[in-house]
Design a protein around this motif. Structure first.
Motif, PDB file in Angstrom:
ATOM      1  N   ASN A  59      -7.492  -0.944  -5.659  1.00 21.70           N
ATOM      2  CA  ASN A  59      -6.399  -1.001  -6.629  1.00 21.70           C
ATOM      3  C   ASN A  59      -6.743  -1.853  -7.847  1.00 21.70           C
ATOM      4  O   ASN A  59      -6.275  -1.592  -8.957  1.00 21.70           O
ATOM      5  N   ASP A  60      -7.597  -2.871  -7.664  1.00 22.10           N
ATOM      6  CA  ASP A  60      -7.976  -3.746  -8.778  1.00 22.10           C
ATOM      7  C   ASP A  60      -9.178  -3.229  -9.556  1.00 22.10           C
ATOM      8  O   ASP A  60      -9.684  -3.904 -10.453  1.00 22.10           O
ATOM      9  N   GLY A 108       2.889   0.679  -3.715  1.00 18.02           N
ATOM     10  CA  GLY A 108       2.311   1.213  -4.943  1.00 18.02           C
ATOM     11  C   GLY A 108       0.837   0.908  -5.116  1.00 18.02           C
ATOM     12  O   GLY A 108       0.258   1.202  -6.167  1.00 18.02           O
ATOM     13  N   MET A 109       0.204   0.328  -4.099  1.00 17.95           N
ATOM     14  CA  MET A 109      -1.225   0.030  -4.163  1.00 17.95           C
ATOM     15  C   MET A 109      -2.019   1.320  -3.975  1.00 17.95           C
ATOM     16  O   MET A 109      -1.713   2.127  -3.089  1.00 17.95           O
ATOM     17  N   ILE A 110      -3.041   1.503  -4.802  1.00 17.95           N
ATOM     18  CA  ILE A 110      -3.820   2.738  -4.801  1.00 17.95           C
ATOM     19  C   ILE A 110      -5.229   2.475  -4.291  1.00 17.95           C
ATOM     20  O   ILE A 110      -5.889   1.520  -4.706  1.00 17.95           O
ATOM     21  N   THR A 111      -5.673   3.306  -3.374  1.00 20.76           N
ATOM     22  CA  THR A 111      -7.064   3.299  -2.920  1.00 20.76           C
ATOM     23  C   THR A 111      -7.620   4.692  -3.148  1.00 20.76           C
ATOM     24  O   THR A 111      -6.993   5.681  -2.769  1.00 20.76           O
TER      25      THR A 111
END
Length: 208
Positions: free
Chosen positions: A55-56, A173-176
């Motif tokens: 996500n970052d 809402g964190m995306i990988t």
């Protein structure tokens, strides 16, 4: 634990900027779902290189191995010594910084969707959307009993049908994201590839 494996095991669909996106018609959607379901059901063994994007924006590179039902392995390239392995019963994550592993039964994680013997895009899985970009067919999935728990979007080439990417957005809402390269199927893996081992035991890194 559930969200951890949800984020780590199910990786990427990343839209290319300025891609044209169109929603499939009902008839097209049903046909696309049928084709994807059959492709995934027939995908018994495989090996691919992958790029995982957190996500970052942090990226990790490695090799993905699959042997359905029940087994997979994510082996990260050095100097990252982390790995993920499912042995048919449990799924393990080894954290090299801590020097320890955590595990859970496969059936209690969302890895079960991809590793189960009878893989269907129905029942406990709901298809939310079917779309096409200039490059890919995209299918967005949620858990039927927890549709707010996050989404998994799979991306495929259609000629021939090939899994290329997938993207997970969790409940926070964190995306990988992960993209597969050079996917080879119908291959034979070594017998101990999907067994958990303590890296301190001196067994080999499978990417070397």
């Amino acid at each position: 634990m559930r969200h951890f494996f949800y984020s780590v095991i199910f990786v990427l669909f990343l839209l290319t900027p300025h891609s044209h996106v169109s929603a499939a018609t009902d008839g097209d959607s049903k046909e696309a779902i049928k084709k994807v379901e059959q492709y995934l059901q027939d995908l018994k063994t495989g090996r691919a290189r992958f790029v995982q994007t957190a996500n970052d924006g942090t990226q990790f590179v490695g090799t993905f191995y699959l042997e359905r039902p029940g087994k997979l392995r994510f082996e990260y390239d050095p100097p990252n010594e982390d790995f993920i392995v499912a042995d048919g019963v449990f799924i393990y994550f080894y954290d090299s910084k801590l020097g320890e592993q955590t595990n859970a039964p496969i059936g209690s994680t969302l890895a079960d969707f991809f590793l189960r013997k009878d893989l269907k895009l129905s029942g406990d899985i709901t298809v939310q959307n079917v779309k096409r970009t200039d490059e890919y067919l995209m299918i967005e999935l949620t858990q039927a009993d927890d549709p707010q728990g996050g989404t998994l979007t799979l991306a495929f080439d259609e000629d021939p049908m090939t899994l290329k990417k997938w993207r997970v957005v969790d409940a926070q809402g964190m995306i990988t994201e992960v993209e597969l390269f050079y996917l080879k199927t119908g291959i034979t893996h070594s017998g101990d590839l999907f067994a958990y081992y303590n890296p301190k035991s001196g067994k080999p890194n499978y990417n070397k």
